[in-house]
Design an enzyme around this catalytic site. Structure first.
Site, PDB file in Angstrom:
ATOM      1  N   ASP A 104      -4.664   2.290 -17.214  1.00 15.83           N
ATOM      2  CA  ASP A 104      -3.962   1.036 -17.510  1.00 15.83           C
ATOM      3  C   ASP A 104      -2.622   0.881 -16.812  1.00 15.83           C
ATOM      4  O   ASP A 104      -2.055  -0.209 -16.811  1.00 15.83           O
ATOM      5  CB  ASP A 104      -3.726   0.915 -19.018  1.00 15.83           C
ATOM      6  CG  ASP A 104      -2.583   1.800 -19.495  1.00 15.83           C
ATOM      7  OD1 ASP A 104      -2.545   2.983 -19.078  1.00 15.83           O
ATOM      8  OD2 ASP A 104      -1.739   1.312 -20.261  1.00 15.83           O
ATOM      9  N   CYS A 130     -14.527  -5.647  15.227  1.00 14.41           N
ATOM     10  CA  CYS A 130     -13.152  -6.074  15.500  1.00 14.41           C
ATOM     11  C   CYS A 130     -12.160  -5.013  15.028  1.00 14.41           C
ATOM     12  O   CYS A 130     -11.172  -4.717  15.710  1.00 14.41           O
ATOM     13  CB  CYS A 130     -12.859  -7.405  14.816  1.00 14.41           C
ATOM     14  SG  CYS A 130     -13.823  -8.807  15.429  1.00 14.41           S
ATOM     15  N   ASP A 166      -7.204   7.968 -18.355  1.00 19.10           N
ATOM     16  CA  ASP A 166      -5.759   8.117 -18.414  1.00 19.10           C
ATOM     17  C   ASP A 166      -5.404   8.301 -19.892  1.00 19.10           C
ATOM     18  O   ASP A 166      -6.235   8.036 -20.774  1.00 19.10           O
ATOM     19  CB  ASP A 166      -5.092   6.870 -17.834  1.00 19.10           C
ATOM     20  CG  ASP A 166      -3.591   6.885 -18.017  1.00 19.10           C
ATOM     21  OD1 ASP A 166      -2.975   7.909 -17.691  1.00 19.10           O
ATOM     22  OD2 ASP A 166      -3.034   5.879 -18.498  1.00 19.10           O
TER      23      ASP A 166
END
Length: 838
Positions: A722, A114, A527
């Protein structure tokens, strides 16, 4: 024009049969009500037109590859034109080339075929620059340039109906994108699975009571035994009928597509076990297998529920970001009057007012005003940045200090925030290619098992000369003994136990395939702010700096600075005020947006200033002033013409950050640091944590690009972050983790969320993943070894249904018992001091 991503068919299949009993296009049964008279193979004229359209465009491969889900709306073209919504209010125009963007939700989406068909139908239309369908969120992002020769430039909908008409003709429903609709669908699915799981669990527990009574009843009277079996049947039959629906629907859809997924043998096994049990119970036989059927169903529903939760989290992450950019903005008209408007309805070039404390809703350039902007959600920068005339601002940033007038440069789908959403959705779409180990094995396993059972039946009936009833019992024994209980339980049981152990260790496992991918991780990318560090700025102790050139502060300096700082919401000012909480705020303090605070002492003393180096008169062009080579943020305090005093701040590492990094490197895992912060700050944190490879000044797109580069090198990356700016990287990584202190969108994009102030749960998670992977492989290996021994015995007619059921149950118990070993906390994680973190 954007190229679609075709999905190659598993096998070449002919086009739909035009004389069948089901519609060639929508798959619905053809009735004799006259609606399809003269059109064999179609249920209505709309489906016939849709079928001709798809074939006329050369897209007939769609019918070979699609997988119709009976629980999803059939692809019947809309017969009522008034039912098609007006797309005009939802259009947004970009700044380049007059492009128009329209976000839509696709109803009737069944499978990857689809997605291929919709993208192909749209990209064939003149002027379409991009057409992307996300299978997870069912979101269609359409971008096109209106065509003058088609009348698009003067039409209210800018040609939207012309472009969407082929998709609507095929039968898909396209409605304006509304994340709330997705949330409702997800909640409905999860509640249904939870109810089915509760029913199966209740039934399994009660049936086991009756089964234990029969097993250990000694010379139980046949009438009492039959009563126990009938009581089990009364509980099992409705429970199985209610709980098997998710698997039966998937099995039917798979068989319609000419394939056999894991749900096919599961459905047959449960139904066959229940049917044989009813047969035995009805004829007063000594054996029934209701307990095995319901217990298998219970464990499989647990796995299906966990999988649904993972998909729901992926959708909610994108929905949160879209909601963040959907707040009303204040538009300033040519006459100076203001009005509220949706961000995507603001024309490019207009001027909007962003009040202090308000979040920016568009991308643009500051026209007038000076303020501090908190861009941590977008850039990851720890400190607010000064914004003045000419400064670029982005949707999602927060205005802290003073009102700003911003000239609009991009709105809606053209903003940086929308680009973050698209990156997340693209990453989630790629991740959807991961499938459970058992499903991969089932593609070969299921047809082989079913073929063996059928061969046993015909072999003993036609060749062996047995009555068909006895041949059927042998075939039933083959199916029962080869029931993929152990294989089906191999993955979900280990996942459940692993999730429980990690939960006790403060780790919430969210994705059904996270453990499998975590085992493969060979690179960890952190990070900085809030991940390797605590994310909380703290004032460094006073005194002379390392160069001995002054700039240190005394307790009196701190009290004076705290009196001024208590009047500001700036993060550095709040850190100063927190260092001297007993100091009351001074009155008549004036805030200079982007610069600092000033205060005139009522006693006539010289003016006091607290703020940036330039604001306090520190010569920023010299390299020998106390803050010239600062590794972190700083504030300056100056009384009149006295020498300035420097307050420096630090974001301390998590207590075990260095130990965790050292342990990862000792295991041979590469470690990197990606941050949007300044070079000096990132370098200092990397040195303190023992990370040798680091990159500063990283945007969300830059972080994703670095992960793509690592992937191109063959690396499997575990991303730990975060912030909102980390969300695309978390979604793009091979596997991802986020601390519980992270913003909601990062937690929803991550595969694992860990609690507490320590990073040790990451090591615990990696160890659990390795053990879980080993146990899954042992379980699968045992399942195949079990079948290798028992199948020949069953084919030889040496196994009765009772022995087959006992063997099947025993194999399941062995798999469960093996998985329970994972709950033993026997793995000691090394730390810097040689302790255990588990």
């Amino acid at each position: 024009m954007a190229e679609p991503h075709p999905v190659e068919p598993d096998s070449a299949q002919p086009s739909a049969d035009p004389v069948g009993t089901h519609c060639c296009h929508c798959g619905e049964p053809i009735t004799d009500d006259g609606s399809a008279a003269g059109r064999p193979g179609f249920c209505c004229t709309g489906c016939e037109a849709a079928f001709k359209l798809v074939n006329g465009l050369g897209l007939d491969r769609y019918y070979e590859r699609r997988c119709l889900d009976p629980d999803t709306r059939a692809l019947k073209p809309e017969s009522d034109p008034d039912a098609i919504p007006d797309y005009t209010p939802h259009l947004s125009e970009g700044a380049q080339g007059g492009e128009v963007t329209l976000p839509l939700l696709v109803e009737g989406l069944h499978c990857a075929a689809c997605v291929w068909l919709i993208e192909r139908l749209l990209t064939l239309q003149p002027g379409v620059a991009q057409a992307r369908v996300n299978m997870t969120t069912r979101r269609l992002t359409l971008r096109w340039t209106p065509q003058a020769d088609q009348g698009d430039t003067t039409a209210p909908d800018r040609g939207a109906r012309r472009i969407l008409d082929p998709v609507l003709t095929v039968g898909y429903r396209l409605v304006p994108y509304d994340p709330a609709t997705l949330d409702q669908d997800t909640d409905r699915t999860e509640k249904a699975l939870l109810r089915a799981m509760a029913v199966a669990g209740f039934a399994a527990g009660n049936i086991m009571l009756f089964s234990v009574s029969v097993w250990f009843g000694g010379d139980m009277d046949p009438a009492t035994r039959d009563l126990m079996h009938w009581l089990s049947a009364v509980i099992a039959v409705p429970a199985i009928g209610y709980g098997i629906r998710p698997f039966a629907r998937s099995a039917v859809a798979s068989l319609r597509a000419g394939r056999a997924n894991m749900d096919v043998p599961i459905t047959l096994a449960v139904l066959l076990a229940a049917s044989m049990s009813l047969w035995e119970t009805a004829r007063g036989g000594p054996h029934a297998y209701f307990d095995a059927a319901v217990m298998l169903l219970f464990f499989l529903l647990i796995g299906r529920y966990l999988d649904s939760r993972a998909r729901g989290r992926a959708r909610s992450a994108a929905a949160y970001l879209l909601a963040l950019g959907g707040r009303a903005v204040t538009v300033i008209g040519a006459d100076g009057a203001t009005r509220a408007s949706r961000p995507d309805q603001v024309p490019v070039g207009a001027t909007v007012l962003v009040a202090a404390g308000e979040r920016v809703g568009i991308d643009g350039v500051v026209a007038t005003g000076v303020s501090d902007l908190d861009g941590s959600l977008i850039t990851g920068e720890t400190l607010p940045a000064r914004a003045g005339p000419g400064t670029r601002v982005f949707a999602g940033t927060l205005n802290l200090s003073a009102p700003l007038r911003v000239k609009v440069a991009a709105v809606g789908e053209q903003t940086l925030l929308a680009e973050i959403v698209r990156m997340m959705e693209a990453a989630e779409q790629g991740r959807a290619r991961y499938v459970a180990l058992a499903d991969r094995v089932a593609r070969l396993y299921a047809p082989v098992v079913h073929g063996l059972a059928l061969s046993a039946f015909f072999g003993w009936w036609l060749v062996g000369g047995l009555p068909w009833q006895e041949a059927l019992l042998i075939a039933a024994a083959v199916l029962i003994i080869t029931c993929p209980c152990a294989l089906a339980l191999a993955v979900p049981v280990v996942q459940v136990i692993a999730s429980g152990r990690l939960l006790r260790s403060g780790v919430f496992l969210k994705s059904a395939t996270a453990l499998e991918r975590l085992t493969e991780a060979d690179t960890v990318v952190f990070d900085k702010t809030g991940t390797l560090t605590r994310g909380q700025l703290a004032l460094r102790p006073g005194g002379l700096d390392t160069a001995g050139s002054g700039g240190g502060w005394t307790p009196d300096d701190l009290r004076l600075a705290a009196g001024l700082a208590a009047n500001s919401r700036h993060p550095l000012a709040r850190a100063v005020a927190a260092a001297a909480p007993e100091t009351p705020p001074f009155g008549d303090v004036r805030e200079h947006p982007g610069e600092g605070l000033s205060w005139a002492d009522p006693t006539g003393a010289p003016q006091v200033r607290l703020g940036s180096a330039v604001f306090c008169g520190v010569d920023g062009t010299r390299g020998d002033h106390p803050g010239a080579h600062a590794e972190g943020p700083e504030l300056w305090l100056r009384r009149g013409h006295a020498a300035p005093v420097c307050f420096r701040f630090t974001d301390s590492l998590r207590s075990d950050a260095a130990a965790v990094v050292a342990e990862l490197r000792a295991r041979g895992v590469a470690v990197e640091l990606l941050s949007g912060d300044r070079t000096e700050t990132v370098a200092a944190v990397a040195c303190a944590a023992g990370v040798e490879t680091w990159h500063a000044g990283q945007t969300p797109a830059g972080k994703v690009a670095r992960l793509e580069a690592l992937r191109a090198e063959g690396r499997r990356v575990l991303m730990v972050g975060d912030g909102l700016n980390d969300a695309p990287a978390l979604a793009a990584a091979h596997v991802s983790a986020s601390p519980a202190s992270a913003v909601d969108v990062s937690q929803t994009a991550a595969d694992l969320v860990f609690q507490g102030e320590r990073l040790a749960p990451l090591l615990e998670s990696m160890d659990v993943a390795v053990r879980a992977d080993r146990l899954v492989k042992l379980n699968v290996g045992f399942a195949f070894a079990y079948n290798a021994v028992t199948i020949p015995l069953a084919l030889a007619g040496l196994v009765t249904p009772l022995i087959a059921a006992a063997a099947m149950s025993t194999s399941s118990l062995i798999v469960i018992g093996n998985a329970l070993r994972l709950s033993q906390r026997g793995t000691a994680l090394r730390t810097e001091k040689g302790g255990s973190a588990s």
